[in-house]
Design an enzyme around this catalytic site. Structure first.
Site, PDB file in Angstrom:
ATOM      1  N   LYS A  53       6.842 -49.128 -58.559  1.00  0.00           N
ATOM      2  CA  LYS A  53       5.821 -48.254 -59.137  1.00  0.00           C
ATOM      3  C   LYS A  53       4.961 -49.097 -60.053  1.00  0.00           C
ATOM      4  O   LYS A  53       5.382 -49.526 -61.113  1.00  0.00           O
ATOM      5  CB  LYS A  53       6.430 -47.095 -59.937  1.00  0.00           C
ATOM      6  CG  LYS A  53       5.344 -46.110 -60.333  1.00  0.00           C
ATOM      7  CD  LYS A  53       5.652 -45.312 -61.579  1.00  0.00           C
ATOM      8  CE  LYS A  53       5.363 -46.006 -62.876  1.00  0.00           C
ATOM      9  NZ  LYS A  53       3.970 -46.372 -63.130  1.00  0.00           N
TER      10      LYS A  53
ATOM     11  N   GLY B 260       9.360 -52.098 -70.119  1.00  0.00           N
ATOM     12  CA  GLY B 260       8.359 -51.300 -70.825  1.00  0.00           C
ATOM     13  C   GLY B 260       8.813 -50.998 -72.227  1.00  0.00           C
ATOM     14  O   GLY B 260       9.546 -51.785 -72.837  1.00  0.00           O
ATOM     15  N   SER B 261       8.392 -49.840 -72.732  1.00  0.00           N
ATOM     16  CA  SER B 261       8.636 -49.534 -74.140  1.00  0.00           C
ATOM     17  C   SER B 261      10.067 -49.022 -74.352  1.00  0.00           C
ATOM     18  O   SER B 261      10.714 -48.538 -73.426  1.00  0.00           O
ATOM     19  CB  SER B 261       7.639 -48.484 -74.609  1.00  0.00           C
ATOM     20  OG  SER B 261       7.830 -47.305 -73.862  1.00  0.00           O
TER      21      SER B 261
ATOM     22  N   GLY C 131      12.430 -46.543 -72.057  1.00  0.00           N
ATOM     23  CA  GLY C 131      13.720 -47.105 -71.637  1.00  0.00           C
ATOM     24  C   GLY C 131      14.875 -46.192 -72.042  1.00  0.00           C
ATOM     25  O   GLY C 131      15.817 -45.978 -71.265  1.00  0.00           O
TER      26      GLY C 131
ATOM     27  N   GLU D 107      14.351 -53.879 -69.760  1.00  0.00           N
ATOM     28  CA  GLU D 107      13.741 -54.977 -70.522  1.00  0.00           C
ATOM     29  C   GLU D 107      12.708 -54.331 -71.440  1.00  0.00           C
ATOM     30  O   GLU D 107      11.678 -53.851 -70.961  1.00  0.00           O
ATOM     31  CB  GLU D 107      13.025 -55.956 -69.578  1.00  0.00           C
ATOM     32  CG  GLU D 107      13.938 -56.685 -68.626  1.00  0.00           C
ATOM     33  CD  GLU D 107      14.731 -57.784 -69.298  1.00  0.00           C
ATOM     34  OE1 GLU D 107      14.502 -58.068 -70.490  1.00  0.00           O
ATOM     35  OE2 GLU D 107      15.601 -58.348 -68.627  1.00  0.00           O
TER      36      GLU D 107
ATOM     37  N   GLU E 151       7.373 -53.547 -83.415  1.00  0.00           N
ATOM     38  CA  GLU E 151       6.599 -54.320 -82.442  1.00  0.00           C
ATOM     39  C   GLU E 151       5.142 -53.849 -82.519  1.00  0.00           C
ATOM     40  O   GLU E 151       4.850 -52.671 -82.314  1.00  0.00           O
ATOM     41  CB  GLU E 151       7.154 -54.088 -81.036  1.00  0.00           C
ATOM     42  CG  GLU E 151       6.457 -54.958 -80.011  1.00  0.00           C
ATOM     43  CD  GLU E 151       6.925 -54.672 -78.595  1.00  0.00           C
ATOM     44  OE1 GLU E 151       6.894 -53.502 -78.185  1.00  0.00           O
ATOM     45  OE2 GLU E 151       7.297 -55.631 -77.899  1.00  0.00           O
TER      46      GLU E 151
HETATM   47  P1  NAD Z   1       5.638 -47.821 -71.111  1.00  0.00           P
HETATM   48  O1  NAD Z   1       7.078 -47.610 -71.372  1.00  0.00           O
HETATM   49  O2  NAD Z   1       4.682 -46.833 -71.619  1.00  0.00           O
HETATM   50  O3  NAD Z   1       5.362 -47.896 -69.531  1.00  0.00           O
HETATM   51  C1  NAD Z   1       5.984 -48.851 -68.709  1.00  0.00           C
HETATM   52  C2  NAD Z   1       6.012 -48.327 -67.282  1.00  0.00           C
HETATM   53  O4  NAD Z   1       6.851 -47.186 -67.223  1.00  0.00           O
HETATM   54  C3  NAD Z   1       4.660 -47.882 -66.744  1.00  0.00           C
HETATM   55  O5  NAD Z   1       4.590 -48.227 -65.383  1.00  0.00           O
HETATM   56  C4  NAD Z   1       4.710 -46.371 -66.919  1.00  0.00           C
HETATM   57  O6  NAD Z   1       3.898 -45.676 -65.986  1.00  0.00           O
HETATM   58  C5  NAD Z   1       6.169 -46.098 -66.632  1.00  0.00           C
HETATM   59  N1  NAD Z   1       6.702 -44.877 -67.237  1.00  0.00           N
HETATM   60  C6  NAD Z   1       6.299 -44.246 -68.355  1.00  0.00           C
HETATM   61  N2  NAD Z   1       7.095 -43.170 -68.588  1.00  0.00           N
HETATM   62  C7  NAD Z   1       8.022 -43.147 -67.601  1.00  0.00           C
HETATM   63  C8  NAD Z   1       9.136 -42.310 -67.305  1.00  0.00           C
HETATM   64  N3  NAD Z   1       9.454 -41.264 -68.079  1.00  0.00           N
HETATM   65  N4  NAD Z   1       9.878 -42.591 -66.232  1.00  0.00           N
HETATM   66  C9  NAD Z   1       9.600 -43.665 -65.450  1.00  0.00           C
HETATM   67  N5  NAD Z   1       8.547 -44.491 -65.662  1.00  0.00           N
HETATM   68  C10 NAD Z   1       7.780 -44.238 -66.746  1.00  0.00           C
HETATM   69  O7  NAD Z   1       5.322 -49.285 -71.654  1.00  0.00           O
HETATM   70  P2  NAD Z   1       3.909 -50.053 -71.680  1.00  0.00           P
HETATM   71  O8  NAD Z   1       3.136 -49.574 -72.841  1.00  0.00           O
HETATM   72  O9  NAD Z   1       3.299 -50.035 -70.337  1.00  0.00           O
HETATM   73  O10 NAD Z   1       4.399 -51.556 -71.928  1.00  0.00           O
HETATM   74  C11 NAD Z   1       4.494 -52.129 -73.181  1.00  0.00           C
HETATM   75  C12 NAD Z   1       5.939 -52.286 -73.604  1.00  0.00           C
HETATM   76  O11 NAD Z   1       6.639 -53.051 -72.631  1.00  0.00           O
HETATM   77  C13 NAD Z   1       6.096 -53.051 -74.896  1.00  0.00           C
HETATM   78  O12 NAD Z   1       7.035 -52.410 -75.717  1.00  0.00           O
HETATM   79  C14 NAD Z   1       6.619 -54.408 -74.464  1.00  0.00           C
HETATM   80  O13 NAD Z   1       7.373 -55.098 -75.407  1.00  0.00           O
HETATM   81  C15 NAD Z   1       7.425 -54.035 -73.281  1.00  0.00           C
HETATM   82  N6  NAD Z   1       7.615 -55.202 -72.411  1.00  0.00           N
HETATM   83  C16 NAD Z   1       8.869 -55.741 -72.321  1.00  0.00           C
HETATM   84  C17 NAD Z   1       9.085 -56.876 -71.556  1.00  0.00           C
HETATM   85  C18 NAD Z   1      10.457 -57.480 -71.442  1.00  0.00           C
HETATM   86  O14 NAD Z   1      10.703 -58.224 -70.513  1.00  0.00           O
HETATM   87  N7  NAD Z   1      11.378 -57.207 -72.334  1.00  0.00           N
HETATM   88  C19 NAD Z   1       8.025 -57.456 -70.870  1.00  0.00           C
HETATM   89  C20 NAD Z   1       6.762 -56.897 -70.989  1.00  0.00           C
HETATM   90  C21 NAD Z   1       6.582 -55.747 -71.754  1.00  0.00           C
END
Ligand code: NAD
Length: 488
Positions: A184, A236-237, A241, A258, A391
């Protein structure tokens, strides 16, 4: 429209990749991509709805339950993965341009980091060949055949900030393990995984082994809730997570998470400052700080605080802020207005809570367009301050004085995160000793480095599980032991 967007195939521009075919989305819904540098729309992409998600999951399920991919040997899968890698390699310059185009990553940064995606594919293609998927162990009655099998259908969910390197880690490991996958893509950078799908088609991957859709949160949630999905690999966030972990727990679906970071770079007493800062600075606010392992807290011995502040600020002050397409640009815009306002809010909070603003601030550097925030450095930061705890995901770095090694360790560990970190000093064993006391999953000595054969992931709120290395493959495996009787 840029020449790169214009050159994309109509499949990548307007379809999803499901069951080995390029298919139209079920609904007419589209998502408009806005350039972070110009604030102008530059293209739109189809959006998946729940029917598209079901189709993609069903295709991956069929491919897992009755297709050839999970039944192949690791060596057979490796042949496909090597072909896939070569297809991707040819498109690296395009992928770099798309990183800049979609989310505003400075092109020099994108060109520098993108090969990491290729090395991830290379690594897992070769690991699939050499990994011992079965071993035999003696038992009282005979022997056990211990098999490491693909876990099943994997949902791979990626964030917008570094989509190509992140999905590369996930796709390469999952396919090497024999899983079938549904990727996705995030709304803000949907094109990267679709280009990988184009490469998979060219490499002749069996239908349904790799499926790619672009969708928002609700469809991501649908994937997480699907009973046909056995494993979720999410980057993601923290908030998302945590929701995924809770939801997956209902049926004990496997998860790798992650998440965010607030990584500490510790400079030791004996540090050679020019070489340490040369190694560290590019990782303090890479891609305007929108990288999870950015080293956003610099911990310095109290006695050397002012010297470090002056030297670091002098380097940051010289970084060119501007158009991310320009090869000289080091700091580009942030993703969007929400992200920009969030970062400004943190800068205001830092000033309110008593940190000393050395450089930058809430200004936009004089740009008429684009979501710019000036690179910002705070000194005399103390650990309880908000800017040292949360963060920010922006080009904001905090310099914190410490008083002795135990204090450095205390401060380094004093956040809810534990993703990355680094330690700088002439005595590398002393640096290693300090690294061993840091509660973080990925720590560099006298530098920061990504290596495909090394596990990456976090302690505490930074996540669960590891990507990369043998551990990254094993995250997509399930163990089965069959206990055999003694031979007749
Ligand atoms: P986010 O959690 O908002 O979204 C990440 C992904 O998850 C997107 O594709 C989004 O559409 C999807 N998503 C959102 N809600 C969901 C749900 N309920 N179920 C399933 N999928 C869902 O995060 P973001 O704002 O896109 O990314 C930024 C964050 O990602 C920051 O906190 C950053 O530190 C983290 N990040 C971590 C790593 C790592 O390897 N640790 C790498 C890059 C980014």
């Amino acid at each position: 429209m840029s020449e790169y967007i214009a050159a994309l195939s109509s499949n990548v521009r307007s379809r999803f990749f499901i069951d080995g075919e390029w298919v139209q989305s079920h609904s007419d819904a589209r998502h408009v991509l806005i350039s972070p540098a110009t604030e102008e729309p530059f293209m739109s992409v189809p959006l998946a709805d729940s029917v598209d998600v079901e189709r993609a999951v069903a295709a991956a399920r069929r491919a897992f339950d009755s297709g050839p991919w999970p039944k192949m040997s690791g060596a057979e899968r490796s042949v496909y993965l090597k072909r896939l890698t070569e297809e991707i390699r040819q498109r690296l310059p395009l992928l770099a341009q798309l990183w800049t185009e979609q989310v505003g990553a400075p092109i020099t940064f994108a060109n520098g980091l993108l090969p990491a995606g290729i090395t991830r594919f290379e690594f897992f293609a070769s690991l699939a060949e050499s990994y011992e998927f079965e071993d035999r162990r003696p038992t009282r009655r005979g022997h056990a055949r211990v098999r490491r099998e693909p876990v099943g259908v994997a949902a791979l969910i990626a964030p917008w900030n570094a989509t190509f390197p992140i999905v590369s880690h996930k796709i390469a490991a999952a396919l090497a393990a024999g899983c079938t996958v549904v990727v996705k893509s995030p709304l803000e950078s949907p094109l990267d995984a679709l280009i990988i799908a184009e490469c998979a088609a060219a490499a002749g991957l069996p239908p349904g082994a790799l499926n790619v859709i672009t969708a928002g949160r609700d469809e991501g949630a649908q994937l997480v809730q699907s009973r046909d999905v056995d494993k979720i690999s999410f980057t993601g966030s923290v908030a998302t997570g945590q929701w995924i972990a809770r939801t997956a727990a209902e049926r004990l679906a496997r998860v790798t998470l992650e998440l965010g970071g607030k990584s500490a770079a510790v400079l030791l007493d004996d540090v050679d400052l020019p070489s340490a800062l040369a190694a560290l600075t590019p990782f303090t606010m890479p891609f305007s700080g929108q990288i999870c392992f950015a080293q956003t807290r610099i911990l310095v011995p109290k006695a050397r605080h002012d010297e470090v502040v002056d030297a670091y600020a002098a380097i940051i002050a010289k970084l060119k802020v501007g158009d991310p397409h320009d090869a000289d640009t080091r700091i580009g815009p942030l993703l969007n207005a929400v992200q920009r306002d969030r970062v400004r809010g943190y800068i205001e909070r830092g000033m309110e809570e008593g940190a000393r603003l050395v450089l930058g601030g809430t200004g936009n550097g004089g740009f008429k367009k684009g979501y710019f925030v000036e690179p910002t450095v705070f000194s005399q930061v103390s650990s309880p301050m908000t800017i040292a705890q949360q963060e920010i995901f922006g080009a904001v770095v905090s310099i914190l004085p410490y008083d002795g090694i135990d204090d450095a360790v205390r401060i380094a560990n004093d956040t809810p995160y534990g993703l990355s970190g680094s330690v700088y000093g002439r005595d590398v064993e002393q640096a290693y000793a300090l690294a061993s006391r840091m509660r973080a999953g990925h720590i560099g000595i006298n530098g920061v480095e990504l290596a495909a054969n090394v596990p990456f992931g976090g302690f505490k709120l930074s996540g669960v599980g590891r990507e990369g290395g043998r551990e990254g493959l094993e995250a997509f495996l399930e163990t089965r032991a069959v206990l055999m009787p003694a031979a007749a």
